[in-house]
Design a protein around this motif. Sequence first.
Motif, PDB file in Angstrom:
ATOM      1  N   TRP A 166      66.875 109.833  58.707  1.00 29.72           N
ATOM      2  CA  TRP A 166      68.068 109.008  58.930  1.00 29.72           C
ATOM      3  C   TRP A 166      67.826 107.938  59.988  1.00 29.72           C
ATOM      4  O   TRP A 166      68.260 106.798  59.839  1.00 29.72           O
ATOM      5  CB  TRP A 166      69.237 109.904  59.336  1.00 29.72           C
ATOM      6  N   THR A 167      67.143 108.321  61.066  1.00 26.69           N
ATOM      7  CA  THR A 167      66.900 107.351  62.135  1.00 26.69           C
ATOM      8  C   THR A 167      65.995 106.225  61.660  1.00 26.69           C
ATOM      9  O   THR A 167      66.227 105.045  61.941  1.00 26.69           O
ATOM     10  CB  THR A 167      66.278 108.036  63.359  1.00 26.69           C
ATOM     11  N   ALA A 168      64.930 106.586  60.935  1.00 25.58           N
ATOM     12  CA  ALA A 168      64.018 105.561  60.421  1.00 25.58           C
ATOM     13  C   ALA A 168      64.733 104.633  59.443  1.00 25.58           C
ATOM     14  O   ALA A 168      64.530 103.416  59.460  1.00 25.58           O
ATOM     15  CB  ALA A 168      62.817 106.217  59.743  1.00 25.58           C
ATOM     16  N   MET A 169      65.603 105.183  58.593  1.00 25.45           N
ATOM     17  CA  MET A 169      66.317 104.366  57.616  1.00 25.45           C
ATOM     18  C   MET A 169      67.390 103.502  58.261  1.00 25.45           C
ATOM     19  O   MET A 169      67.847 102.527  57.665  1.00 25.45           O
ATOM     20  CB  MET A 169      66.956 105.267  56.551  1.00 25.45           C
ATOM     21  N   ALA A 170      67.813 103.842  59.476  1.00 26.48           N
ATOM     22  CA  ALA A 170      68.855 103.059  60.153  1.00 26.48           C
ATOM     23  C   ALA A 170      68.414 101.625  60.404  1.00 26.48           C
ATOM     24  O   ALA A 170      69.253 100.735  60.571  1.00 26.48           O
ATOM     25  CB  ALA A 170      69.234 103.725  61.476  1.00 26.48           C
ATOM     26  N   ALA A 171      67.098 101.389  60.424  1.00 27.28           N
ATOM     27  CA  ALA A 171      66.601 100.029  60.651  1.00 27.28           C
ATOM     28  C   ALA A 171      67.065  99.058  59.569  1.00 27.28           C
ATOM     29  O   ALA A 171      67.115  97.854  59.799  1.00 27.28           O
ATOM     30  CB  ALA A 171      65.071 100.040  60.716  1.00 27.28           C
ATOM     31  N   VAL A 172      67.431  99.575  58.376  1.00 26.27           N
ATOM     32  CA  VAL A 172      67.907  98.711  57.302  1.00 26.27           C
ATOM     33  C   VAL A 172      69.176  97.976  57.711  1.00 26.27           C
ATOM     34  O   VAL A 172      69.393  96.818  57.347  1.00 26.27           O
ATOM     35  CB  VAL A 172      68.160  99.555  56.026  1.00 26.27           C
ATOM     36  N   ALA A 173      70.030  98.659  58.485  1.00 27.16           N
ATOM     37  CA  ALA A 173      71.328  98.090  58.851  1.00 27.16           C
ATOM     38  C   ALA A 173      71.305  97.341  60.176  1.00 27.16           C
ATOM     39  O   ALA A 173      72.350  96.899  60.641  1.00 27.16           O
ATOM     40  CB  ALA A 173      72.377  99.203  58.909  1.00 27.16           C
TER      41      ALA A 173
END
Length: 584
Positions: free
Chosen positions: A402-409
């Motif tokens: 989740w933390t790594a994917m947060a960079a998308v936003a």
Amino acid sequence: MTLALPTTAPREKRAGAAAATPGQWVVALAIMAFLLVALVIPVSTVVYVAFTEKGTGAFTLVNFVDFARTDLFVRATWNSVWAAAMTVVLATVLALPLAVVTTRYRFRGAALVQTLGFLPLIMPPFVGAVAMQLFFGRNGTINLLLGEWFDISIPFMEGLNGVIFVEGVHYFPFILLNLSTALRTIDRSMEEAAQNLGSSGLRLFRRIVFPLAMPGYVAGASLVFVKVFDDLATPLLLNVKDMLAPQAYLRITSIGIADPMGYVIAVVLVLLSVGAVVLSMLAMRGRDYATVQRGGGGLDTRPLRRGERLIAWAVVLAILALVLAPHAALLLLSLATVWSYSPLPDGFTLAHYARVFGDSSLYITNTLLYASLAGLIDVVLGTAIAYLVLRAKLPGRQWLDWTAMAAVAVPGVVIGIGYLRAFYGIDVGGVPLATLWIVIVLALAVRRLPYALRACYAALQQISVSLEEAAENLGATKARTLRRVVVPLISGGMLAGFISSFATASVELAATLMLVQSNSDAPLAYGLYVFMQSPAGRGPGAALGVIAVVLVAVCTFLSHLVVERQHRRQSRDVAAPTIPGATG
């Protein structure tokens, strides 16, 4: 290129996961440290500064009150939201006909149309802005011809119209790809049942087909909406400064990193981006889009009658001519001697390419270095995170995903501002850390990590845990199993993730524009932006843009090639499963 939201690991794979080893704990802690330094601390710093009083450090909301009371910032917020919403509308208008024609009808050339429809994504949007001005600007080809023939002028590229036009043409493939995929996987029996009840034509599409494809459309539309907030250079090049991203950049670069208002704008950007993603998820919540069969054979395609075929080709060719116009204009500009106040260039030359390779080769060299390092970091981290989430029993391991994917936003300008604030006060050999080129690599890596992570995650999901258990039963250690079994089997996904990260990092500008401190450290995207600032530099800039487009196109082609090869290899492995290197 699409990104799926992170999901919880399948239960059967959890059941087969071994207890966490000390090595897995070390790897998890190392990943957490990277995400903390590269993403969490910079973004948290931006949020902290936005909510603290300058000088005292006390908590305050006065910065946001000042933001709300400033007409420029309020106007910039509404302009950004309006531009994002209208970009989604324009992107839908362009994507919907192509998706419907190529998936619902027996349309010769459907694969070619889908491929050409993807091409706008491989051009940086700010380069497309300059190219589109040549065709659609006030003194561009179209308006010159309209003025000569009909004495009229259409403001395609004026103000927010230009931003919406450029970004709609650039980002519409996100909707095209997601919607086409969704239409192909609808259960055919749903359409047949509706037809048996008397529904057909537009009513069938409006009431049955499109609602069933809504998850794909919403996924693409939300991504388009968020990407508009992330685009910094297009508004700047079109001289549209009353939007949030340009205002954040101008506040930090003109007033300095101590100015709290730049951080407030950055926080608003993050909130709008995250809000858009959350709203898209809530819109789909509580609705059932499941079909009886997986894919159900896809929608029934029917042949087009002669009149319908002519209309379909007219619509498809008109859309393709529009979305490919920036590529044609960029190529012409890169070869033009002079192109000003005329429908086409006055003459052609290769001098711009000679100048780029002679004087600006450093931009290309830096790009290859930065993007390669960023891609390597992303693949290593993506593989490690995917393995820990799917194979290990670490408590809270899902938070890594989740933390790594947060960079998308998180918009690139926010990352850039956070790095300046968090790292500028740290000296390395008497030089601020934020001014070193390695920080640019760090920003590129964390910005593109979600692409590599999803590729590695998907590849590992398709590998049965029983293969690893069989290797361990034959005497292989956990490390040897990982090295000789897991990595070879997911190598295709890893390579696809590297290429995706490399290609997109090669044209990243929002973060690098904030972090580049000297021309010697500048990558290709920064050089493009500098060239495009002046009319005299647009010829070499266009040549550099063509090189960028070719570079990304080659990487995209290689990515598709790798994915297809991986699919064929997995099909063979299913037919005759093997365990490479378990005992050798």
